[in-house]
Design an enzyme around this catalytic site. Sequence first.
Site, PDB file in Angstrom:
ATOM      1  N   HIS A   1       1.077  -1.179  -0.042  1.00 50.66           N
ATOM      2  CA  HIS A   1      -0.030  -0.022   0.083  1.00 50.66           C
ATOM      3  C   HIS A   1       0.902   1.287  -0.283  1.00 50.66           C
ATOM      4  CE1 HIS A   1       0.575   1.240   4.251  1.00 50.66           C
ATOM      5  NE2 HIS A   1       0.677  -0.291   4.163  1.00 50.66           N
TER       6      HIS A   1
ATOM      7  N   CYS B   1       2.515  -4.965   7.051  1.00 46.02           N
ATOM      8  CA  CYS B   1       2.376  -4.706   5.576  1.00 46.02           C
ATOM      9  C   CYS B   1       3.325  -4.126   4.814  1.00 46.02           C
ATOM     10  CB  CYS B   1       0.882  -4.007   5.235  1.00 46.02           C
ATOM     11  SG  CYS B   1      -0.540  -5.062   5.382  1.00 46.02           S
TER      12      CYS B   1
END
Length: 629
Positions: A526, A545
């Site tokens: 992301h 992440c």
Amino acid sequence: MKIIKSAAIVALMTGCAVATIDVQPASALTLMDFIRGGKKRTSPEHAQPLPGMSMMVPQQIDPRTAAKPPRVTGPRYYTYKAEPLRRIATDRLLDPVVTGSVQNGALPPMLRPPLSDARQFLPEINVRATDAVAKAVENYYGARTDFAWIAGSGVSARAKSALAVLAQAAKVGLDPQDYAVDVPSDTFDRGDMIAREKELVQFEIAMSVATLTYVQDTVRGRIDPNKISGYHDFKRKNVDLFAFLDKIAGSDDVAALIESQNPKSAQFLALKAELERLRAQIDATPRVEIAPGTLLKPGQSNPELANVIAGIKLKASESLKAEHAVVLASYQGTPDYTPELVSVVESFQKEHGLKADGVVGQASIRVLTGGDTTASKINKVEIAMEQARWLPDGLGSRYVFINQPAFTASYTDQGVEQFSMRVVVGSKTNQTYFFQDEIQTVEVNPYWGVPQSIIVNEMLPKLRSDPGYLDRMGYQVEIGGRVVSSSAVNWYASTSSVAVRQPPSSDNALGELKILFPNAHAIYMHDTPSKSFFKRDQRALSHGCVRLADPRRMAAAVLGTSIDEVGMEIASGSNKALQVPQKVPVYVSYFTAWPNKTGTVEYFNDVYDRDMYMNRALDATRNARRAEG
């Protein structure tokens, strides 16, 4: 049903989130405050409370006496348990192998003893193997009436050819001792034929075990990654060992057949070549050693300072040493990090492109000690070759490759790396997993679903003293799918049914987009509003992440469109899921040695200490294979 539900909760709890700063105490300006830049949002309309919920945190609860909030923890590392060996059930092979062979005349003259003699020695044959190898050998010899490795009264040419390959196992990062076989001598006592027959049958079984063990090891690796830690997630490759023994029996070139099982990917071949180069290299370069984990700041006292100065004397330029000649000559090995010595260190750091702050940390130590020794590089390459066997042999013509120790993500198309970018991965306490998957979706203007780990570990202390905090910050709170006010939630109760998410915005924790490859660990790539982190050399900073330095470029690549098109989708302001036309393999990997796009092997710091656990697993496997049965 209970098991499935629990697994889902665990996946959510260990999912990734944002960490734009170090976590602050509950009383200080918090993580979410920094994400919002200190801005306050209009509180949403208060929904009616659910049955049993108070509108406010119960006033009778004194925070000073209330139980501390629970903590959600991630996966753990295990004590590696190697697969044990068992004895090949040779007594079960008596009738098919010996009786059938004698009856059919398939045994060579040396192996046509009276049946009573055969019954005497065959049960005494002692060869041990893992269960899978043992079953393959038992099934193979239980269905055949001939031998693969012996001819006449001795070892066959086929066996000698295979032995030569097994002896060179180190070239492909394996341990030759794992495949060592006692070879019968060409000379023997012809007066004791039973002993010779026993020796040959022992060799026959042992040779099949060694060959199948090698094949299984080189195809899928010696180590089961899922036994190392909960951060490893791989389905082990299946190797048809019975079929391979059958191929050996009909092969005219057994050596080529065995070698064909080794990985053939460009990356593996580069590691193999690097291993050969390193082993031929003599590490005669003088170097200093500085204790791992050393962190020396100005004004401190540390006995490792003597090694730091010794490293500067060894690695610094002549001009730098001349500039600081008086200080260097007068230094007597004391542990006190004085301003004069700080100045020397700062000059050294500047000379080597490091931040000239006088703080001797990981980056400075790497330069001072000359980086990895040849021995440590060999270890890293051998570990990389083992781990490469967990992945497909050939990553494909189009894929995304994330290497956590390198803090990079690259995109390859038509077998050629198109670009690479910096990434931020999980911190040591919130590690990114090691697995492979397929990219399916790009979501623009995303919502951020706050993982339970952040709700419990980081938000809860704040919410217990300030229940309306999330309302003011503009977050949406749901219980059982119903939107409620943050101040209506009893934050002293369990939060397992509470969902919190951040709507799309310019300061959303996920930035403009996220790239999804659905997995049990809730890991994805992301964007991030915290761009400054990409300037750091050490980028293990997130909650798990993978944050991308150039997310639009990666999104355009996997979508097969232009960066401008991605920008237009983002500019619409709408939350939208864009399906990837063709799923793209993604490898969320962990290699401290890995070839770059030119094939040159590069080395990286072991940010999660996973090489240490790999070495322990390899030692455990080695010990299990050497243990006496």
